[in-house]
Design a protein around this motif. Structure first.
Motif, mmCIF file in Angstrom:
data_model
loop_
_atom_site.group_PDB
_atom_site.id
_atom_site.type_symbol
_atom_site.label_atom_id
_atom_site.label_comp_id
_atom_site.label_asym_id
_atom_site.label_seq_id
_atom_site.Cartn_x
_atom_site.Cartn_y
_atom_site.Cartn_z
ATOM 1 N N PRO A 1 31.897 -13.695 40.028
ATOM 2 C CA PRO A 1 33.047 -13.481 40.906
ATOM 3 C C PRO A 1 33.798 -14.755 41.320
ATOM 4 O O PRO A 1 34.766 -14.677 42.053
ATOM 5 C CB PRO A 1 32.421 -12.814 42.136
ATOM 6 C CG PRO A 1 31.035 -13.360 42.165
ATOM 7 C CD PRO A 1 30.635 -13.563 40.732
ATOM 8 N N GLU A 2 33.375 -15.928 40.844
ATOM 9 C CA GLU A 2 34.007 -17.179 41.279
ATOM 10 C C GLU A 2 34.279 -18.103 40.096
ATOM 11 O O GLU A 2 33.507 -18.134 39.143
ATOM 12 C CB GLU A 2 33.107 -17.910 42.278
ATOM 13 C CG GLU A 2 32.868 -17.126 43.549
ATOM 14 C CD GLU A 2 31.884 -17.811 44.486
ATOM 15 O OE1 GLU A 2 31.202 -18.766 44.063
ATOM 16 O OE2 GLU A 2 31.806 -17.386 45.637
ATOM 17 N N VAL A 3 35.365 -18.872 40.193
ATOM 18 C CA VAL A 3 35.718 -19.818 39.136
ATOM 19 C C VAL A 3 35.798 -21.269 39.608
ATOM 20 O O VAL A 3 35.753 -22.178 38.784
ATOM 21 C CB VAL A 3 37.059 -19.437 38.459
ATOM 22 C CG1 VAL A 3 36.960 -18.097 37.757
ATOM 23 C CG2 VAL A 3 38.211 -19.460 39.444
ATOM 24 N N SER A 4 35.925 -21.509 40.891
ATOM 25 C CA SER A 4 36.184 -22.879 41.370
ATOM 26 C C SER A 4 35.047 -23.850 41.039
ATOM 27 O O SER A 4 35.300 -25.044 40.887
ATOM 28 C CB SER A 4 36.488 -22.888 42.865
ATOM 29 O OG SER A 4 35.415 -22.354 43.599
ATOM 30 N N TRP A 5 33.832 -23.363 40.885
ATOM 31 C CA TRP A 5 32.694 -24.226 40.546
ATOM 32 C C TRP A 5 32.840 -24.869 39.170
ATOM 33 O O TRP A 5 32.230 -25.907 38.891
ATOM 34 C CB TRP A 5 31.382 -23.445 40.594
ATOM 35 C CG TRP A 5 31.305 -22.343 39.569
ATOM 36 C CD1 TRP A 5 31.665 -21.047 39.733
ATOM 37 C CD2 TRP A 5 30.879 -22.470 38.204
ATOM 38 N NE1 TRP A 5 31.488 -20.340 38.568
ATOM 39 C CE2 TRP A 5 31.001 -21.192 37.605
ATOM 40 C CE3 TRP A 5 30.413 -23.526 37.434
ATOM 41 C CZ2 TRP A 5 30.668 -20.948 36.277
ATOM 42 C CZ3 TRP A 5 30.089 -23.276 36.096
ATOM 43 C CH2 TRP A 5 30.210 -21.995 35.543
ATOM 44 N N VAL B 1 38.784 -13.857 46.282
ATOM 45 C CA VAL B 1 39.287 -14.259 44.966
ATOM 46 C C VAL B 1 40.510 -15.164 45.120
ATOM 47 O O VAL B 1 40.625 -16.182 44.429
ATOM 48 C CB VAL B 1 39.617 -13.018 44.099
ATOM 49 C CG1 VAL B 1 40.379 -13.415 42.832
ATOM 50 C CG2 VAL B 1 38.341 -12.262 43.744
ATOM 51 N N ILE B 2 41.402 -14.830 46.030
ATOM 52 C CA ILE B 2 42.591 -15.662 46.259
ATOM 53 C C ILE B 2 42.193 -17.076 46.673
ATOM 54 O O ILE B 2 42.711 -18.059 46.129
ATOM 55 C CB ILE B 2 43.521 -15.022 47.324
ATOM 56 C CG1 ILE B 2 44.214 -13.800 46.734
ATOM 57 C CG2 ILE B 2 44.541 -16.033 47.847
ATOM 58 C CD1 ILE B 2 44.931 -12.939 47.772
ATOM 59 N N LYS B 3 41.283 -17.179 47.597
ATOM 60 C CA LYS B 3 40.835 -18.502 48.066
ATOM 61 C C LYS B 3 40.221 -19.295 46.916
ATOM 62 O O LYS B 3 40.533 -20.468 46.713
ATOM 63 C CB LYS B 3 39.824 -18.332 49.202
ATOM 64 C CG LYS B 3 39.340 -19.625 49.777
ATOM 65 C CD LYS B 3 38.385 -19.396 50.934
ATOM 66 C CE LYS B 3 37.864 -20.726 51.442
ATOM 67 N NZ LYS B 3 36.824 -20.551 52.454
ATOM 68 N N ASP B 4 39.361 -18.647 46.137
ATOM 69 C CA ASP B 4 38.686 -19.308 45.026
ATOM 70 C C ASP B 4 39.675 -19.719 43.935
ATOM 71 O O ASP B 4 39.651 -20.860 43.455
ATOM 72 C CB ASP B 4 37.617 -18.361 44.463
ATOM 73 C CG ASP B 4 36.801 -18.990 43.368
ATOM 74 O OD1 ASP B 4 36.132 -20.010 43.641
ATOM 75 O OD2 ASP B 4 36.815 -18.461 42.241
ATOM 76 N N LEU B 5 40.559 -18.811 43.542
ATOM 77 C CA LEU B 5 41.552 -19.122 42.507
ATOM 78 C C LEU B 5 42.510 -20.216 42.952
ATOM 79 O O LEU B 5 42.886 -21.081 42.158
ATOM 80 C CB LEU B 5 42.353 -17.875 42.142
ATOM 81 C CG LEU B 5 41.757 -16.944 41.098
ATOM 82 C CD1 LEU B 5 42.595 -15.684 40.985
ATOM 83 C CD2 LEU B 5 41.628 -17.634 39.758
ATOM 84 N N THR B 6 42.927 -20.169 44.207
ATOM 85 C CA THR B 6 43.837 -21.194 44.721
ATOM 86 C C THR B 6 43.195 -22.576 44.614
ATOM 87 O O THR B 6 43.846 -23.540 44.181
ATOM 88 C CB THR B 6 44.234 -20.882 46.182
ATOM 89 O OG1 THR B 6 44.892 -19.611 46.216
ATOM 90 C CG2 THR B 6 45.154 -21.941 46.753
ATOM 91 N N THR B 7 41.938 -22.685 44.976
ATOM 92 C CA THR B 7 41.208 -23.957 44.848
ATOM 93 C C THR B 7 41.208 -24.415 43.395
ATOM 94 O O THR B 7 41.479 -25.586 43.099
ATOM 95 C CB THR B 7 39.759 -23.802 45.357
ATOM 96 O OG1 THR B 7 39.803 -23.445 46.740
ATOM 97 C CG2 THR B 7 38.956 -25.074 45.179
ATOM 98 N N PHE B 8 40.920 -23.502 42.491
ATOM 99 C CA PHE B 8 40.879 -23.831 41.060
ATOM 100 C C PHE B 8 42.252 -24.267 40.553
ATOM 101 O O PHE B 8 42.392 -25.284 39.878
ATOM 102 C CB PHE B 8 40.379 -22.619 40.265
ATOM 103 C CG PHE B 8 40.153 -22.914 38.820
ATOM 104 C CD1 PHE B 8 38.963 -23.460 38.387
ATOM 105 C CD2 PHE B 8 41.138 -22.661 37.871
ATOM 106 C CE1 PHE B 8 38.748 -23.744 37.052
ATOM 107 C CE2 PHE B 8 40.945 -22.937 36.540
ATOM 108 C CZ PHE B 8 39.738 -23.488 36.122
#
Length: 185
Positions: free
Chosen positions: A68-72, A113-120
């Protein structure tokens, strides 16, 4: 370059996005990453994953499988690469419907998801994201308690609006034909 690719199911979005990513990577001689978001839950999912792998074979992608996360990802891979995230639709499903469904679904998944994608997006130099345009036909006047379909579609629309605002280009693919909806370049 930040690009958002949307359209109906099975309209050529993934193929268009793959070609765009390969073109961008070759132009600037950058590493090419495919961020695979689908978690296989049945045989149809497995067949789709295998088909996408075969379509990417020989194109130079390094595949990164996520939940569920991409920023990592940017902790392990270069910010200078070209990242193709396919798809936001599956990413939201992963966040909203964890494999441990005993806890029910996560109504706040879209915000996560928005928070994580925005970071990425803010850190990566080049990102191409694929999303399905699923929510236009749903005519629901109010959210009913426990209506996870409504929450999912509303969440995907919210993600699309938020992330599109961060992109240089927004492209809609219909029947294999791409149309630039927004071009900030």
């Amino acid at each position: 370059m930040k690009i958002y690719v949307s359209g109906g199911a099975k309209n050529g979005k993934s193929t268009f996005a793959q070609n765009k990513a390969v073109e961008l990577a070759k132009k600037d001689n950058l590493p090419l990453y495919y961020v695979a978001t689908m978690i296989a839950r049945d045989n149809e999912d497995i067949e789709r994953i295998l088909r996408h792998r075969n379509e990417r074979r020989g194109l130079g992608f390094t595949t990164i499988e996520v939940g569920p996360e991409v920023s990592w990802i940017l902790e392990d891979f270069s910010e200078k690469g070209v990242y193709l995230i396919d798809s936001i639709t599956a990413l939201l499903a992963n966040a909203m419907f964890p494999s441990d469904m005993l806890r029910g679904f996560n109504e706040n998944a879209a915000d996560d998801v928005i928070k994580d994608l925005t970071t990425f997006i803010e850190k990566a130099e080049h990102v191409i994201m694929v999303s399905d345009y699923l929510y236009a036909e749903r005519k629901v006047s109010k959210h009913e308690e426990g209506d996870w379909t409504y929450v999912y579609m509303e969440g995907l629309a919210k993600i699309d609006r938020t992330i599109c605002a961060l992109c240089d280009e927004v492209i809609e693919v219909s029947a294999g034909v791409a149309e630039n909806i927004v071009d900030k370049r």
